[in-house]
Scaffold this motif. Structure first.
Motif, mmCIF file in Angstrom:
data_model
loop_
_atom_site.group_PDB
_atom_site.id
_atom_site.type_symbol
_atom_site.label_atom_id
_atom_site.label_comp_id
_atom_site.label_asym_id
_atom_site.label_seq_id
_atom_site.Cartn_x
_atom_site.Cartn_y
_atom_site.Cartn_z
ATOM 1 N N PHE A 237 40.852 -14.081 18.596
ATOM 2 C CA PHE A 237 40.415 -13.265 17.469
ATOM 3 C C PHE A 237 39.290 -12.315 17.877
ATOM 4 O O PHE A 237 39.268 -11.151 17.458
ATOM 5 C CB PHE A 237 39.953 -14.158 16.316
ATOM 6 C CG PHE A 237 41.067 -14.592 15.409
ATOM 7 C CD1 PHE A 237 41.475 -13.803 14.352
ATOM 8 C CD2 PHE A 237 41.725 -15.796 15.633
ATOM 9 C CE1 PHE A 237 42.515 -14.206 13.528
ATOM 10 C CE2 PHE A 237 42.759 -16.201 14.814
ATOM 11 C CZ PHE A 237 43.161 -15.408 13.752
ATOM 12 N N ALA A 238 38.369 -12.814 18.675
ATOM 13 C CA ALA A 238 37.268 -11.955 19.132
ATOM 14 C C ALA A 238 37.809 -10.798 19.960
ATOM 15 O O ALA A 238 37.342 -9.659 19.839
ATOM 16 C CB ALA A 238 36.267 -12.771 19.939
ATOM 17 N N TYR B 141 39.338 -18.761 18.963
ATOM 18 C CA TYR B 141 38.160 -17.934 18.731
ATOM 19 C C TYR B 141 38.186 -16.710 19.640
ATOM 20 O O TYR B 141 37.916 -15.579 19.208
ATOM 21 C CB TYR B 141 36.891 -18.747 18.976
ATOM 22 C CG TYR B 141 36.243 -19.271 17.722
ATOM 23 C CD1 TYR B 141 35.184 -18.595 17.133
ATOM 24 C CD2 TYR B 141 36.676 -20.454 17.125
ATOM 25 C CE1 TYR B 141 34.580 -19.077 15.983
ATOM 26 C CE2 TYR B 141 36.080 -20.944 15.970
ATOM 27 C CZ TYR B 141 35.034 -20.254 15.414
ATOM 28 O OH TYR B 141 34.442 -20.722 14.265
ATOM 29 N N TYR C 90 48.398 -19.610 15.964
ATOM 30 C CA TYR C 90 47.791 -18.287 16.032
ATOM 31 C C TYR C 90 48.293 -17.498 17.250
ATOM 32 O O TYR C 90 48.359 -16.261 17.208
ATOM 33 C CB TYR C 90 46.275 -18.387 16.037
ATOM 34 C CG TYR C 90 45.718 -18.726 14.674
ATOM 35 C CD1 TYR C 90 45.834 -17.833 13.619
ATOM 36 C CD2 TYR C 90 45.108 -19.953 14.423
ATOM 37 C CE1 TYR C 90 45.344 -18.141 12.355
ATOM 38 C CE2 TYR C 90 44.615 -20.268 13.169
ATOM 39 C CZ TYR C 90 44.738 -19.354 12.144
ATOM 40 O OH TYR C 90 44.261 -19.669 10.889
ATOM 41 N N CYS D 265 32.515 -13.152 14.036
ATOM 42 C CA CYS D 265 33.360 -12.881 12.868
ATOM 43 C C CYS D 265 34.643 -13.686 12.876
ATOM 44 O O CYS D 265 35.338 -13.763 11.849
ATOM 45 C CB CYS D 265 33.699 -11.390 12.814
ATOM 46 S SG CYS D 265 32.282 -10.294 12.603
ATOM 47 N N ALA D 266 34.981 -14.264 14.019
ATOM 48 C CA ALA D 266 36.254 -14.962 14.154
ATOM 49 C C ALA D 266 36.339 -16.168 13.222
ATOM 50 O O ALA D 266 37.395 -16.406 12.607
ATOM 51 C CB ALA D 266 36.461 -15.397 15.608
ATOM 52 N N ILE E 48 39.286 -16.672 10.562
ATOM 53 C CA ILE E 48 40.247 -17.769 10.701
ATOM 54 C C ILE E 48 40.328 -18.570 9.415
ATOM 55 O O ILE E 48 41.422 -18.933 8.954
ATOM 56 C CB ILE E 48 39.856 -18.678 11.887
ATOM 57 C CG1 ILE E 48 40.015 -17.917 13.204
ATOM 58 C CG2 ILE E 48 40.712 -19.944 11.903
ATOM 59 C CD1 ILE E 48 39.463 -18.649 14.407
ATOM 60 N N GLY F 101 32.767 -9.924 17.465
ATOM 61 C CA GLY F 101 34.031 -10.506 17.042
ATOM 62 C C GLY F 101 34.027 -12.016 17.123
ATOM 63 O O GLY F 101 34.673 -12.689 16.313
ATOM 64 N N PHE F 102 33.306 -12.558 18.093
ATOM 65 C CA PHE F 102 33.231 -14.009 18.230
ATOM 66 C C PHE F 102 32.545 -14.631 17.013
ATOM 67 O O PHE F 102 32.938 -15.710 16.557
ATOM 68 C CB PHE F 102 32.475 -14.375 19.505
ATOM 69 C CG PHE F 102 32.583 -15.823 19.878
ATOM 70 C CD1 PHE F 102 33.708 -16.301 20.526
ATOM 71 C CD2 PHE F 102 31.573 -16.716 19.567
ATOM 72 C CE1 PHE F 102 33.822 -17.648 20.856
ATOM 73 C CE2 PHE F 102 31.670 -18.053 19.898
ATOM 74 C CZ PHE F 102 32.795 -18.525 20.549
#
Length: 257
Positions: A70-71, A67, A152, A36-37, A41, A33-34
């Motif tokens: 989102f991760a 980050y 966010y 893909c963040a 974003i 996820g980190f």
């Protein structure tokens, strides 16, 4: 080995193994996820919701914090089916064969509803709130200029609760299966549930009737869907009970003879 044959120590050992599995999957999903963040974003920054709104960094750690948020969300979404599967595997030895098969369908349904709730919160609720906030700022001559962390963070506070609220049908089905709830009880408290969901909808939306209606109606439909699903489970339970009583009566007659 059946659930009755397992000792308390064996139950705790199995629970620990399953928790370790879930944590391991979450860590892997968090790392993925980190990475893909960043693209996610950038994609959200190009959405019409954020179009034209200056988003700046007000603190050196803002970008890293966003980050990680989102991760973490990506990790939760990716891990949820795995966590639910291990919960099912842990409790399945104490269930009948038909109950195991039926409860297994809760896993994809709960995951789908969680993602659906997040998407509903982002594409329906969040734009209305941002439009209201922007127009309010303009009415007093203030130019919107949001910090990336605050923007966010505010978005997550809006969308994640809807992911949880959309779990209502699954929770009701599960509690009906445990005979804690039934459709008659849910129908009896319908007006109180409507009032509670209306309060939630009004609290999470701007103070205008259109926004309130757009959020409250889906929540009320979710409750009605929960009653319908509870009725389906309850009727199935009654049918199973009748079959068991019929089978038990036949066995008792044979014993008497």
């Amino acid at each position: 080995m059946t659930d009755q044959e397992m000792t308390v120590v064996e139950h705790l050992t199995e629970l620990r193994k399953r928790i370790i599995w879930v944590l391991a999957v979450f860590i892997v999903a968090l790392i993925a996820g980190f990475f893909c963040a960043g693209p996610l974003i950038e994609y959200l920054k190009q959405e019409p919701i954020a179009d034209g709104v200056p988003i700046i960094s007000l603190h050196p750690s803002d970008a890293l914090r966003v980050y990680m948020q989102f991760a973490f969300l990506i990790g939760i979404v990716a891990t949820l089916p795995v966590a639910l599967y291990h919960v099912w595997r842990f409790v399945s030895p104490g269930l009948e064969i038909h109950e195991r098969r039926g409860s297994l369908y809760f896993i994809p349904a709960a995951s789908f509803l969680f993602v659906t709730g997040i998407l509903f919160g982002y594409y329906v609720v969040f734009p209305m709130i941002m439009q209201f906030m922007t127009s309010t700022s303009a009415s007093i001559g203030v130019n919107p200029n949001y910090g990336i962390g605050e923007y966010y963070g505010f978005m997550f506070n809006m969308v994640i609760p809807f992911g949880v609220l959309f779990q209502l049908p699954i929770i009701v089905m599960f509690l009906t299966r445990l005979r804690i709830l039934n459709p008659m009880r849910l129908a009896k408290v319908r007006r109180f549930a409507y009032f509670g969901l209306t309060v939630v909808g009004v609290t999470l939306t701007p103070p205008d009737i259109v926004s309130d209606v757009l959020v409250i109606i889906p929540l009320l439909l979710l409750y009605e869907l929960s009653i319908w699903l509870s009725r389906v489970v309850y009727r199935k339970q009654l049918k199973e009970q009748e079959e068991w009583e019929s089978e038990y009566s036949l066995e008792a007659d044979e014993v008497v003879r």
